[in-house]
Design a protein around this motif. Structure first.
Motif, PDB file in Angstrom:
ATOM      1  N   MET A 193       3.693   8.377   3.275  1.00 27.86           N
ATOM      2  CA  MET A 193       4.214   8.335   4.644  1.00 27.86           C
ATOM      3  C   MET A 193       5.672   8.754   4.653  1.00 27.86           C
ATOM      4  N   HIS A 286      -4.572   6.322   1.454  1.00 21.51           N
ATOM      5  CA  HIS A 286      -3.819   5.260   2.103  1.00 21.51           C
ATOM      6  C   HIS A 286      -4.696   4.072   2.469  1.00 21.51           C
ATOM      7  N   HIS A 288      -4.490   1.474   4.545  1.00 19.76           N
ATOM      8  CA  HIS A 288      -4.846   1.014   5.893  1.00 19.76           C
ATOM      9  C   HIS A 288      -5.268   2.172   6.771  1.00 19.76           C
ATOM     10  N   HIS A 327       3.167   4.060  11.153  1.00 20.59           N
ATOM     11  CA  HIS A 327       4.141   3.860  10.076  1.00 20.59           C
ATOM     12  C   HIS A 327       5.548   3.719  10.620  1.00 20.59           C
ATOM     13  N   ASN A 330       5.867   0.286  11.468  1.00 25.20           N
ATOM     14  CA  ASN A 330       6.070  -0.547  10.288  1.00 25.20           C
ATOM     15  C   ASN A 330       7.503  -0.449   9.799  1.00 25.20           C
ATOM     16  N   HIS A 341       3.774  -4.623   5.844  1.00 26.31           N
ATOM     17  CA  HIS A 341       3.204  -3.728   4.860  1.00 26.31           C
ATOM     18  C   HIS A 341       2.897  -4.423   3.545  1.00 26.31           C
ATOM     19  N   HIS A 344       1.306  -2.479   0.589  1.00 23.96           N
ATOM     20  CA  HIS A 344       1.970  -1.442  -0.208  1.00 23.96           C
ATOM     21  C   HIS A 344       2.568  -1.995  -1.479  1.00 23.96           C
TER      22      HIS A 344
HETATM   23 CU   LIG Z   1       1.692   2.565   5.484  1.00 22.15          CU
END
Ligand SMILES: [Cu+2]
Length: 344
Positions: A193, A286, A288, A327, A330, A341, A344
């Motif tokens: 991202m 990724h 999610h 993102h 986020n 997150h 991650h």
């Molecule tokens: Cu992400």
């Protein structure tokens, strides 16, 4: 009488020591409190306002606690009144509910205002056109690519003074965090991202930059100097790098992305679309993405070779079906200190 005097002297000494301790910390140590740009400046203001509002509660409460413990201690001949049937005091209830409610309301309004004003992807109002710099955290170094200038650097960053810098952030490896304390708050770099962060330096100087997130053995070596110079000096530096430095090749990047530390490096060029390639390298896997309909479009992309990605900047990617918007959100949460997150 002597007792009061002694007490006063102790209090004055304590205040002096505390003041000295606080003031000494305002130099090199607390660089967050010595900002050199508009974003850092606003964030400092928010820290001070929030601290002052907290102090409004903390100082009287801590003071009262000490006073009550001392005043109502058990001793011979105490004069404190004995009131076993005391049950309610409207005045007291109003004070200890009213003050916190007012403070929380003020804190909420102030914080919301600053949070919107300081949204990291919001461009900084300026006469100057923003310069774009892409920052990728590698294991364990920072790669900066300057798409407009066509140069790249590792573990050293040059920016022009008084010009908004639009940072695009990603990671080729574990999650890290991009932080130049004197210019503004940290922003996470995550694989797959791209995040946007606007910062600006108002004063020439060399500022401390770092990876502010633990990312393994040599994360402490992920430090870089931010050299903020006049536009003329910046252009001179770019030209010098173009003239005298080697090119960053695909193979060179492969080498660079291997875990290890390095001294600051500069490159006269870098592979086309390198940043987009780093981002898309991880985007398909990724975690999610499953429930996000927009992520379906990703599958087609990782099959494509790097060449058809090269002219694509991250703005186009936002527009596409990739749902980068989640993102960005986020990123906002990350900036506010609450991580959305965990995966991650
Ligand atoms: Cu992400």
């Amino acid at each position: 009488m002597r007792r009061t005097k002694k007490w006063h002297r102790a209090a004055v000494t304590a205040v002096l020591v505390l003041t000295a301790a606080l003031l000494s910390g305002c130099g090199e140590q607390l660089i967050v409190m010595n900002p050199k740009g508009p974003i850092g400046e606003s964030q400092k203001d928010l820290i001070l306002i929030a601290s002052a509002l907290c102090a409004v509660v903390l100082i009287p409460v801590l003071g009262l606690t000490a006073f009550i413990v001392w005043r109502y201690r058990d001793r011979k001949g105490t004069k404190a009144s004995y009131r076993p049937n005391w049950s309610h005091s409207t005045v007291m209830e109003t004070v200890w509910w009213g003050i916190p409610i007012v403070i929380i309301a003020v804190l909420a309004v102030v914080t919301a205002k600053y949070t919107y004003a300081l949204e990291p992807s919001k461009p900084i109002a300026s006469q100057q056109k923003a310069i774009t710099i892409q920052a990728s955290s590698l294991d364990w170094k920072w790669l900066f690519t300057y798409p407009d200038q066509g140069i790249a650097s590792v573990n050293v960053l040059h920016i022009p003074v008084g010009v908004p810098v639009r940072f695009e952030l990603t990671s080729d490896g574990p999650m890290n965090s991009f932080w130049i304390p004197q210019l503004g708050g940290q922003m996470y770099t995550m694989s797959g991202m791209a995040m946007t962060l606007y910062l600006q330096a108002d004063e020439a100087g060399v500022y401390f930059g770092s990876g502010a997130n633990f990312s393994g053995e040599h994360f402490a070596d992920m430090k870089f100097n931010v050299d903020a110079t006049s536009q003329t000096d910046f252009n001179r530096w770019v030209n010098e790098v173009k003239r005298t430095s080697p090119a960053l090749t695909e193979a060179g990047f492969e080498q660079l992305s291997k875990p290890g530390t390095t001294q600051p490096l500069v490159y006269s060029s870098f592979p086309d679309g390198l940043f987009s390639k780093i981002v898309s390298k991880y985007a398909a896997g990724h975690s999610h993405g499953q429930s996000e309909p927009g992520m379906k479009g990703m599958n087609g992309m990782d099959g494509g070779s790097g060449t058809d990605m090269k002219d694509m900047d991250m703005k186009d990617m936002d527009m596409g079906g990739m749902d980068m918007s989640s993102h960005q959100m986020n990123g906002r949460q990350a900036e506010a200190g609450t991580s959305g997150h965990a995966s991650h």
